[in-house]
Design an enzyme around this catalytic site. Structure first.
Site, PDB file in Angstrom:
ATOM      1  N   GLN A  78     -31.354 -22.333  63.012  1.00  0.00           N
ATOM      2  CA  GLN A  78     -30.635 -22.022  64.249  1.00  0.00           C
ATOM      3  C   GLN A  78     -31.485 -22.218  65.496  1.00  0.00           C
ATOM      4  OE1 GLN A  78     -29.212 -17.980  63.765  1.00  0.00           O
ATOM      5  NE2 GLN A  78     -28.038 -18.473  61.932  1.00  0.00           N
ATOM      6  N   HIS A 140     -31.140 -15.974  64.216  1.00  0.00           N
ATOM      7  CA  HIS A 140     -30.858 -14.848  65.105  1.00  0.00           C
ATOM      8  C   HIS A 140     -31.779 -14.825  66.329  1.00  0.00           C
ATOM      9  CE1 HIS A 140     -28.644 -12.275  61.836  1.00  0.00           C
ATOM     10  NE2 HIS A 140     -28.258 -13.534  61.845  1.00  0.00           N
ATOM     11  N   GLU A 233     -18.850  -8.176  67.842  1.00  0.00           N
ATOM     12  CA  GLU A 233     -18.582  -7.190  68.889  1.00  0.00           C
ATOM     13  C   GLU A 233     -18.589  -7.800  70.281  1.00  0.00           C
ATOM     14  OE1 GLU A 233     -20.768  -3.399  66.635  1.00  0.00           O
ATOM     15  OE2 GLU A 233     -21.503  -4.098  68.577  1.00  0.00           O
ATOM     16  N   TYR A 254     -23.044  -8.902  53.199  1.00  0.00           N
ATOM     17  CA  TYR A 254     -22.378 -10.109  52.729  1.00  0.00           C
ATOM     18  C   TYR A 254     -21.940  -9.965  51.274  1.00  0.00           C
ATOM     19  CZ  TYR A 254     -23.732 -12.414  57.039  1.00  0.00           C
ATOM     20  OH  TYR A 254     -23.869 -12.745  58.361  1.00  0.00           O
TER      21      TYR A 254
END
Length: 360
Positions: A78, A140, A233, A254
């Protein structure tokens, strides 16, 4: 603590007519995993690609030019070149802000820097902040930027895949950070006088916030963040508040088991959540006369569910939701409102697109 008036919201959602989906035009169709876009005062666009490229794009023609002077990035998983944001006074100072995954101390971290745009180059580029400690991880990074009405710069940082970091005030990861425009830490940041906390932290308990936008009426920065299996959220960061990850979440492991309660005393809950997850990325408030029916909307890209979400708002409450472009199967990475009132969207693919959306 915020609570959800679910029944009321559902009734309003059904009572409000669904808008026709927008007209979609592809402006550029061969971007390699683009991550962010920002508009310049002259109406041109800046777009990042994760592999480390920054493009200057003419939105009328799709013509693009590569920008030099971009920092070296750690492009894996990422990570890479992430957000881009023009300073609110860019017409005068030419500052462009970037965030990226950069190598440091045997790992990597979310970096913040800025340079002045001169022609096709960023000059005087300087790293303003590194979210420490460095972690050997490819996930992340968070990494969205937004200026609030008072000129403070907010930067999101994910938990780097190590969830307990988000509750550690001695760790930048899993937090929303707040700076002056030059990277200095404001003296009124909530933890600035605590020796056991990082002074840049504004709020904490965040998992992986990949959306940030400034509310056009209140001037406050809103964010959204990825949950695990469920529990994405929408939050409104506030000074010193704990937003719960991983001690409060609507998401699950998960593998299935519950992670934590939905509500915990003393923890700030979201104003909206998605369960199951949509994997949100990028967000923009709509406040332009060009599309009156879109007014009062918050637009959010979705990576996993592959659509553009339109959230209808009443103040700080979400009262309805629509999903646009689902049939296109595009991973929507970022969305912005252009100076003429169109929505501009980038899709996260090896042949990613820059799209212009206008009322249908």
């Amino acid at each position: 603590m915020r609570t959800h008036t679910v029944l009321f919201a559902l009734l309003l959602a059904f009572a409000t007519p669904t808008l026709a989906e927008p007209t979609v035009k592809t402006v550029v169709d061969d971007l390699h995993h683009p991550w962010a876009l920002t508009f310049l005062p002259d109406g041109d666009l800046m777009v990042t690609e994760r592999r480390g490229r920054l493009w200057h794009i003419d939105p009328a023609t799709g013509e693009r030019r590569a920008i030099d002077g971009v920092p070296e990035v750690d492009h894996r998983n990422q990570g890479g070149l992430l957000d881009v944001l023009a300073h609110p006074a860019h017409a005068d100072n030419r500052w462009i802000y970037l965030t990226w995954a950069g190598r440091c101390d045997g790992g990597n971290a979310t970096h913040l820097g800025r340079g002045r745009l001169e022609g096709d180059r960023l000059v005087d580029f300087k790293t303003l902040h590194v979210a420490t400690p460095c972690v050997d991880s490819g996930i992340h990074f968070g990494s969205r930027l937004a200026f609030d009405r008072d000129g403070y710069l907010f930067m999101t940082v994910g938990d780097r895949g190590e969830r307990n970091r988000a509750q550690d005030l001695a760790d930048h990861n899993g937090s929303v950070l707040r700076f002056h425009a030059d990277g200095r830490i404001p003296e009124d940041n909530p933890f600035v006088d605590r020796p056991d906390a990082e002074a840049a932290i504004f709020s904490y308990g965040h998992r992986n916030p990949q959306g940030a936008a400034t509310h056009p009426q209140t001037g406050r920065v809103w964010i959204h963040e990825h949950g695990p299996r469920g529990g994405d959220e929408v939050n409104i960061p506030a000074a010193g508040e704990n937003f719960g990850w991983p001690i409060q979440t609507y998401g699950r492991e998960y593998a299935g088991p519950e992670i934590a309660p939905d509500e915990v005393e003393g923890v700030t809950g979201p104003i909206h959540h998605w369960t199951p997850s949509i994997a949100p990325s990028g967000m923009a408030f709509y406040d332009h006369a060009a599309a009156p029916d879109w007014q009062g909307s918050l637009f959010v890209g979705a990576l996993a569910k592959r659509h553009l979400a339109r959230l209808r708002l009443d103040g700080e409450r979400v009262i309805g939701e629509e999903r646009w472009l689902e049939e296109r199967e595009w991973r929507i990475r970022d969305v912005e409102v252009g100076p003429n009132g169109a929505l501009w969207v980038i899709t996260d693919h090896a042949d990613g697109r820059l799209l212009r959306l206008t009322p249908g």
